[in-house]
Design an enzyme around this catalytic site. Structure first.
Site, mmCIF file in Angstrom:
data_model
loop_
_atom_site.group_PDB
_atom_site.id
_atom_site.type_symbol
_atom_site.label_atom_id
_atom_site.label_comp_id
_atom_site.label_asym_id
_atom_site.label_seq_id
_atom_site.Cartn_x
_atom_site.Cartn_y
_atom_site.Cartn_z
ATOM 1 N N ASP A 1 0.792 -1.018 -0.144
ATOM 2 C CA ASP A 1 0.083 -0.107 -0.069
ATOM 3 C C ASP A 1 0.810 1.260 -0.079
ATOM 4 O OD1 ASP A 1 0.163 0.783 3.354
ATOM 5 O OD2 ASP A 1 0.078 -1.366 2.925
ATOM 6 N N GLU B 1 -7.620 3.981 12.830
ATOM 7 C CA GLU B 1 -6.476 3.751 13.811
ATOM 8 C C GLU B 1 -6.615 4.256 15.218
ATOM 9 O OE1 GLU B 1 -2.610 4.223 11.639
ATOM 10 O OE2 GLU B 1 -3.871 4.021 9.814
#
Length: 264
Positions: A68, A159
């Protein structure tokens, strides 16, 4: 009396000798242990990124390698990009598109188009800002990521905890984002998160039904999160054509599992 003193002196001498001998024995024993540990440390190979890579795929032989990227990787040299690491071909790439209600990744368009002709499956993700409106965040992603048939399903990256609302309110916002995005693309999105965040916030609160992409960089056999789909096992990958370190991911289940994560 003099005889008793002599006896006491002899006993004290004996105790001193035994203690001295015991101390010497303990010292020698400890030095042997330390020497043994030192020898073991010298002989044991360091757990390098290459060994971690080998370890992950030996435990997931059918796993598919993916990366990613975002603007943090800088300008990617697409003509010189090598899509292979340690005899494993990179088969998917997920690109950051948006952040929060109005953030745009500075290199999303370039990266999206740069990977288009390459033999990889592309996907896009949104970095969720827990203190911002979830509807506006979903709209930001939809407006930017023009996903179509053959692309990977959209990804929600969560997150951090909110500093202005409860966990329950945060969960409501996440579900709202997921529902809006699912309604637009016609597919259930994937959730990217860390092991600890999954257990503290998401598990048993209606998120387990989504494919989970979990990050854990420790020297472990596999993440603690149950039924993960993708494991981000390293943030220190290196690839010719990309100047900065990259995240490395393994998707379990082989090509059939990857096909199941594509928009039809």
């Amino acid at each position: 009396m003099p005889r008793k003193k002599k006896s006491n002196l002899w006993l004290a001498t004996l105790i001193f000798v035994v203690a001295l001998g015991s101390g010497f024995f303990v010292f020698k024993f400890r030095k042997q242990i330390e020497r043994g540990l030192s020898d073991f440390t010298r002989k044991a190979p360091p757990f390098t990124e290459a060994l971690k890579f080998e370890h992950v795929f030996s435990n997931n032989p059918e796993g598919i390698l993916g990366i990613d990227v975002s603007e943090y990787q800088g300008k990617i040299n697409f003509p010189g990009l090598q899509l292979q690491l340690q005899n494993r071909r990179i088969e998917f790439v997920v690109i950051r598109a948006t952040m929060g209600k109005d953030g745009l990744d500075a290199r999303f368009s370039r990266n999206w188009e740069g990977f288009r002709p390459l033999p990889v499956r592309r996907g896009a993700y949104h970095y969720y800002r827990p203190n911002e409106n979830s509807t506006l965040q979903a709209q930001n992603f939809i407006k930017t990521a023009k996903l179509s048939s053959g692309d990977m399903i959209p990804v929600l990256d969560i997150e951090k905890h909110s500093t202005i609302q409860s966990k329950d309110k945060l969960r409501e916002g996440l579900k709202n984002w997921l529902q809006i995005v699912e309604a637009h693309y016609g597919v259930k999105p994937m959730i990217y998160t860390g092991d600890r965040f999954f257990w503290e916030v998401l598990h048993d609160h209606g998120f387990d039904e989504y494919p989970i992409w979990v990050a854990n960089y420790n020297q472990i056999v596999e993440p603690e999160t149950e039924d993960w789909t993708i494991w981000q096992f390293s943030e220190k990958g290196s690839l010719p054509g990309i100047g900065e370190k990259i995240d490395l991911n393994v998707l379990e289940g082989g090509k059939e599992r990857l096909e199941g994560l594509l928009i039809r």
